[in-house]
Design a protein around this motif. Structure first.
Motif, PDB file in Angstrom:
ATOM      1  N   TYR A   8       9.667   0.787  10.860  1.00 51.82           N
ATOM      2  CA  TYR A   8       8.884   0.048  11.176  1.00 51.82           C
ATOM      3  C   TYR A   8       7.629   1.286  11.279  1.00 51.82           C
ATOM      4  O   TYR A   8       7.761   1.916  11.974  1.00 51.82           O
ATOM      5  CB  TYR A   8       7.872  -1.023  11.946  1.00 51.82           C
ATOM      6  N   SER A   9       7.543   2.423   9.971  1.00 53.57           N
ATOM      7  CA  SER A   9       7.063   3.135  10.173  1.00 53.57           C
ATOM      8  C   SER A   9       5.814   2.859  10.291  1.00 53.57           C
ATOM      9  O   SER A   9       4.871   2.582   8.916  1.00 53.57           O
ATOM     10  CB  SER A   9       7.198   4.473   8.533  1.00 53.57           C
ATOM     11  N   GLU A  10       4.803   3.373  11.900  1.00 53.21           N
ATOM     12  CA  GLU A  10       3.320   3.510  11.546  1.00 53.21           C
ATOM     13  C   GLU A  10       2.547   1.895  11.350  1.00 53.21           C
ATOM     14  O   GLU A  10       2.142   2.374  11.263  1.00 53.21           O
ATOM     15  CB  GLU A  10       2.347   4.375  10.310  1.00 53.21           C
ATOM     16  N   SER A  11       3.400   0.963  11.341  1.00 51.37           N
ATOM     17  CA  SER A  11       2.802  -0.307  11.175  1.00 51.37           C
ATOM     18  C   SER A  11       2.639  -1.368  12.885  1.00 51.37           C
ATOM     19  O   SER A  11       2.129  -1.938  13.028  1.00 51.37           O
ATOM     20  CB  SER A  11       3.950  -1.101  10.503  1.00 51.37           C
ATOM     21  N   TYR A  12       3.143  -0.171  14.229  1.00 51.38           N
ATOM     22  CA  TYR A  12       3.018  -0.855  14.948  1.00 51.38           C
ATOM     23  C   TYR A  12       1.794  -0.458  15.336  1.00 51.38           C
ATOM     24  O   TYR A  12       1.395   0.624  15.195  1.00 51.38           O
ATOM     25  CB  TYR A  12       3.803  -0.364  15.947  1.00 51.38           C
ATOM     26  N   MET A  13       0.516  -1.612  16.379  1.00 55.24           N
ATOM     27  CA  MET A  13      -0.300  -1.119  16.864  1.00 55.24           C
ATOM     28  C   MET A  13      -0.455  -0.629  17.930  1.00 55.24           C
ATOM     29  O   MET A  13      -0.387  -1.750  18.444  1.00 55.24           O
ATOM     30  CB  MET A  13      -1.655  -2.416  16.591  1.00 55.24           C
ATOM     31  N   GLN A  14      -0.554   0.835  18.421  1.00 52.69           N
ATOM     32  CA  GLN A  14      -0.400   0.895  19.929  1.00 52.69           C
ATOM     33  C   GLN A  14      -2.096   1.109  20.195  1.00 52.69           C
ATOM     34  O   GLN A  14      -2.947   0.746  19.391  1.00 52.69           O
ATOM     35  CB  GLN A  14       0.241   2.596  19.650  1.00 52.69           C
ATOM     36  N   ALA A  15      -2.097   0.489  21.574  1.00 54.92           N
ATOM     37  CA  ALA A  15      -3.202   1.212  21.958  1.00 54.92           C
ATOM     38  C   ALA A  15      -4.115   0.633  22.046  1.00 54.92           C
ATOM     39  O   ALA A  15      -5.673   0.082  21.173  1.00 54.92           O
ATOM     40  CB  ALA A  15      -3.486   2.963  21.551  1.00 54.92           C
ATOM     41  N   LEU A  16      -4.430  -0.805  21.327  1.00 48.93           N
ATOM     42  CA  LEU A  16      -5.128  -1.923  20.762  1.00 48.93           C
ATOM     43  C   LEU A  16      -6.120  -2.411  22.282  1.00 48.93           C
ATOM     44  O   LEU A  16      -5.661  -2.391  23.301  1.00 48.93           O
ATOM     45  CB  LEU A  16      -3.960  -3.008  20.486  1.00 48.93           C
TER      46      LEU A  16
END
Lengths: 183, 587
Positions: free
Chosen positions: B497-505
C-alpha cells in the motif's frame, strides 16, 4: 512481458495505408494549431502538411495533409477533423476518386567541372529548371509527385546537393466538382 | 432597434442576459475587474463567488447537468484560467455544455510575459470543444453568442472565450443573438432514415438483443429518456446503462439490468458478451465498458447511434452506424418499428430472458454483512432507502470506490439527477458540483457522496456553500484509504500500500463546524439510520462522516485486460492472481 494495452492494441490487424486529406478551414488565428494539435495529441502521423489561403473573400484556407494509418485510424482522423469548429469540409483524395498531387522542391547543388554538367543534364531529363546560378552552384526548381522529387534528389546527392527545401504535397480532385462551392 | 454603443464588459453581460444565463460561477482578478464592475451594476445575473476557480467549473458542470442548460464560468487571466483547466477537460470528456469567460492581459501585452499572463487559448485548445481569443471588440457580441451555440449544439462541450482587458474596457456595438446558421459548424441531428431502417431490421431479427445506453441520452434531454423507455418497452429488450447514463432508464424497471462495465453487474456484462445484436445509444465504447477489446461481445452485430461521427468505429467496429441526436433517432426508430410491424422472435427472447434471469440470480452485488463495522455498500443502500420517497434527490460523487458503490447501490429513475466525473475521473468534483446543483434547485435534496480523500481536494468550497446558505449534504464514506488505489494495489501490486493511506485526516465533524456547517458521525451499523435521518432533517449544510470497513473492495469487477465474461466477485477473489501479467500495464 507482452505490452498489450486496451488502448493501443488493434484487434483488427490491418495494413497501414497512406492517404491524402484535403481540409477546408476558416482562415483564422490558431486554426493550424488546432489541426496539428489534433494529430500530435491523438498520436496520428503527419507525413506532409501544406496550408495557404485559397479564397480571400470568404476567408477560407485549404490544408493538405498526407497521413498514414489503418483504415480505422484514417476514418477516425477524418471524423476528428470534421469535428473541429472552424472546419468546413474534409475530403479524402485517396478514397474519393482520382486526384492530382504535386510537390515543389528547390534543390541547391554545388560543384564544378563534370559534376556540374551532369547535374544540368539530369535536371533537364527531370524538367527541373535552374532558378539561380553562380559559377559554382545551381538552384533547381522541380515540380512533380513525391516519388519523382525523391528520385531527382537521390541523383543530385553525389553531384553536390547541399541544400533542399520542399513544399509538401498539394492535391486536388480531378473532374469538375469543387469542395469549396462557388464564389 | 439601432445597435447601441457600450463598453466590452457591458456587451459581455448583455449577451449573458440575452442567452438566458441566470447564474455565473466565478472568481475575480485584475483582468476581469471590468466585468465584475458591470455585474455590480445589475441584478439579473447572479454571481456565485467560489473559493478556487476549479470549484467554479465543477459547479457550472453540476448546474448544467442537472438543468440541461449551459453552465457559465468567469475567471481571471493566468492562474485563474489554468486553475479552470481540469474542470474544462472534465466537461469535455463528459460532454457537458459550458461557457468559460477568462480574463486576459491587454492585447498589446499578449506575448510579453505580462503579469498573470497565460496562453489560455493555447493551453485550453485540446481540452475544450472550441475556444476564442477576442482581439477586436467588433467580434465580441458575435463570439459570445456563437460560444453558446457551439457549447450546446451537437455533442455538447466546454467553450472558452479569452477576453483581453482593453477589449473589456473599449467601446463597441452590441448585437442581439440571431438564429443565423453557423458558417462551418452545423452538426447533424436527424439520423439517416435508411440507416435507421437497417438498424430496425437487424433488431427485429435479434434472438439475444441488448440495449446499451449512455450519457448521450441524458444530454439529449428528458424527451430522449422517455423515448428510450418507450422503445425498450415496445421491444421487450433488456437494457443496461453506462456510468454517465444512469437515470436515462428507470432503475426500478424489470427490463433494466443495472450498470455495465468494469464495476457493472454480472447480468449486464454477461448479456453484453453473449448478445447477438447490440444497440448502443449515446455511449462511446469506452475502455471501462469494453474491457479487453478483442474479446468484447465477440458474436454480435452492433448498431451505434451517436451525434458525434468521431465516436463511430473509434474503438469497436460497428455494423450499422446512425449519426444523429439520440432523441430524434429514437423517435424515428419507434416510427419505423411500428410501421414495419416488426415482430421479435418471442420464443428466442423468452429464452434469452431466462438466461439473463439465471445470471441475475447470482446476485452479484451481494456482500458480506457485518454486525460491528459499517459496510460501505450498506451505507449507500440505507441512504437510498431513506431518501427514495422524496421527490427531488440529486446525487453527486467524487471519484473512487464510493463513486462505484453509489453507482451500484443508489437507484435512479430519472435523468439529470446523477452527477459524476466519468471520463476524466476528477477527484474533488462532487462538492462543487453539488453546490452548482443546489444553486439551480434550491429546494431539492442534494447529496455529495464522497470519500475522505476526494473531499479534501475541494473542501474549500464548503465556505462558498455556507456563504450562499446552500443546504448541500456531504456523505463521506471514510475508510482512511484512497480506496480504489488501495484496491488496485491489493489486486496488482501484492498489497504493497504505497502512499495510499490517508494519514493525519481532519476531524470531519469539527471541520464542518469550523465552516459553520453541521457535523455528524456514525461508526457502528446501529447508528447509521439515525445519523442519515438527522442529516436529512437538518436544514443547514451537513458533513456526515460514516466510518466504514477499511479494506472493503468494490466488486464485481472486470480486471484490467480481461473480458466481460471474466468478472471477479467479492466472495471468491484470489488476490494474488486476479490480474494477469499483461493486465498489469493497463490503467
Amino acid at each position: 512481458m507482452a505490452t498489450t494495452s486496451i488502448y493501443g492494441e488493434n484487434p483488427y490487424h490491418e495494413d497501414v495505408l497512406t492517404h491524402t486529406i484535403s481540409v477546408l478551414v476558416d482562415n483564422e488565428p490558431g486554426v493550424l494549431a488546432r489541426v496539428i494539435g489534433l494529430f500530435s495529441g491523438r498520436g496520428y502521423n503527419i507525413e506532409s502538411l501544406t496550408v495557404a489561403e485559397t479564397r480571400h473573400k470568404q476567408g477560407l484556407s485549404r490544408i493538405t495533409i498526407v497521413t498514414s494509418g489503418t483504415a480505422m485510424i484514417i476514418e477516425q482522423i477524418k471524423a476528428q477533423l470534421g469535428r473541429l469548429v472552424p472546419v468546413h469540409s474534409v475530403s479524402d483524395l485517396t478514397l474519393d476518386g482520382p486526384s492530382v498531387e504535386r510537390e515543389l522542391a528547390l534543390v541547391k547543388v554545388d560543384g564544378t567541372g563534370e559534376k556540374r554538367v551532369e547535374a544540368l543534364r539530369i535536371a533537364d531529363i527531370f524538367r527541373a529548371r535552374p532558378v539561380d546560378a553562380t559559377t559554382e552552384s545551381f538552384v533547381f526548381e522541380i515540380v512533380g509527385n513525391t516519388e519523382k522529387l525523391n528520385a531527382f534528389i537521390e541523383l543530385m546527392k553525389p553531384l553536390g546537393l547541399v541544400d533542399l527545401s520542399r513544399t509538401g504535397v498539394v492535391a486536388i480532385a480531378r473532374g469538375p466538382e469543387s469542395m469549396e462551392g462557388q464564389d | 432597434m439601432a445597435n447601441v454603443e457600450m463598453n466590452g464588459s457591458a456587451i459581455v453581460i448583455k449577451a449573458l442576459h440575452d442567452q438566458g444565463v441566470d447564474v455565473v460561477f466565478g472568481y475575480p482578478g485584475g483582468a476581469v475587474l471590468p466585468i465584475y464592475d458591470e455585474i455590480f451594476k445589475q441584478n439579473k445575473l447572479r454571481h456565485i463567488l467560489v473559493r478556487q476557480e476549479g470549484g467554479a467549473v465543477h459547479a457550472a458542470e453540476g448546474y448544467a447537468r442537472s438543468t440541461g442548460k449551459v453552465g457559465c464560468v468567469l475567471v481571471t487571466s493566468g492562474p485563474g484560467a489554468t486553475n479552470a483547466v481540469t474542470g474544462l477537460l472534465d466537461a469535455m470528456l463528459d460532454s457537458i455544455p459550458l461557457v468559460c469567460l477568462c480574463g486576459q492581459v491587454p492585447t498589446h501585452l499578449i506575448g510579453n510575459d505580462a503579469f498573470q499572463e497565460a496562453d489560455t487559448t493555447g493551453i485550453t485548445r485540446p481540452c475544450t470543444k472550441h475556444n476564442y481569443l477576442v482581439k477586436d471588440i467588433k467580434d465580441l457580441a458575435r463570439i459570445m453568442h456563437e460560444a453558446f451555440y457551439v457549447a450546446q449544439s451537437g455533442r455538447p462541450g466546454p467553450v472558452v472565450i479569452d477576453l483581453p482587458k482593453d477589449i473589456l474596457m473599449g467601446m463597441g456595438e452590441y448585437m442581439p443573438p440571431t438564429k443565423v446558421k453557423h458558417k462551418s459548424y452545423n452538426p447533424r441531428v436527424k439520423g439517416d432514415i435508411s440507416d435507421i431502417k437497417d438498424a430496425v431490421k437487424l433488431l427485429a431479427k435479434a434472438k439475444k438483443p441488448i440495449i446499451y445506453a449512455g450519457g448521450g441520452v441524458v444530454n439529449s434531454g428528458p424527451g430522449a429518456a422517455q423515448l428510450l423507455k418507450q422503445f425498450t418497452q415496445l421491444t421487450g429488450f433488456p437494457i443496461t446503462l453506462t456510468l454517465m447514463g444512469l437515470g436515462a432508464y428507470p432503475a426500478s424497471d424489470s427490463q433494466y439490468l443495472g450498470m455495465l462495465g468494469m464495476h457493472g453487474t454480472y447480468e449486464a456484462n454477461m448479456s453484453m458478451h453473449d448478445c447477438d445484436v447490440m444497440l448502443c445509444i449515446g455511449a462511446r465504447f469506452d475502455d471501462r465498458i469494453t474491457g479487453r477489446l478483442d474479446a468484447f461481445s465477440p458474436n454480435s452485430k452492433k448498431i451505434h447511434v451517436d451525434i458525434d461521427p468521431s465516436s463511430i468505429n473509434k474503438s469497436v467496429r460497428v455494423d450499422v452506424a446512425v449519426v444523429g441526436d439520440v432523441g430524434h433517432v429514437l423517435e424515428d426508430m419507434i416510427k419505423v418499428w411500428r410501421a414495419s410491424q416488426a415482430k421479435v422472435d418471442q420464443k428466442a427472447l423468452k429464452q434469452w430472458w431466462k438466461k439473463i434471469e439465471d445470471w441475475r440470480a447470482k446476485d452479484c452485488l451481494a456482500y458480506q454483512k457485518d454486525a460491528k463495522v459499517i459496510k460501505p455498500q450498506l451505507a449507500i443502500q440505507r441512504l437510498y432507502e431513506l431518501t427514495k420517497h422524496r421527490k427531488d434527490v440529486y446525487i453527486t460523487t467524487e471519484v473512487g470506490q464510493h463513486q462505484m458503490w453509489a453507482a451500484q447501490y443508489f437507484k435512479f429513475d430519472k435523468p439529470n439527477h446523477w452527477m459524476t466525473s466519468g471520463g476524466l475521473g476528477t477527484m474533488g468534483y462532487g462538492l462543487p458540483a453539488a453546490m452548482g446543483v443546489q444553486v439551480a434547485h434550491p429546494d431539492a435534496l442534494v447529496i455529495d457522496i464522497a470519500g475522505e480523500a476526494s473531499i479534501l481536494m475541494n473542501i474549500q468550497e464548503l465556505s462558498t456553500i455556507m456563504q450562499y446558505g446552500l443546504p448541500v449534504k456531504v456523505f463521506i464514506l471514510n475508510n482512511q484509504y484512497m480506496g480504489m488505489v488501495r484496491q488496485w494495489q491489493e489486486l496488482l501490486h501484492g498489497s504493497r500500500y504505497s502512499e495510499s493511506y490517508m494519514q493525519a485526516l481532519p476531524d470531519f465533524v469539527k471541520l464542518a463546524e469550523s465552516f459553520g456547517a453541521v457535523g455528524l458521525r456514525a461508526t457502528k451499523p446501529e447508528e447509521l439510520d439515525d445519523v442519515i435521518t438527522k442529516m436529512l432533517e437538518t436544514e443547514n449544510s451537513v458533513i456526515c462522516e460514516i466510518a466504514v470497513a477499511q479494506e472493503e473492495n468494490c466488486f464485481p469487477m472486470i480486471p484490467s485486460g480481461a473480458a466481460h465474461n471474466e468478472m471477479i466477485f467479492g466472495a471468491d477473489v484470489d488476490t494474488e492472481n486476479a490480474v494477469s501479467e499483461d493486465g498489469m500495464v493497463l490503467v
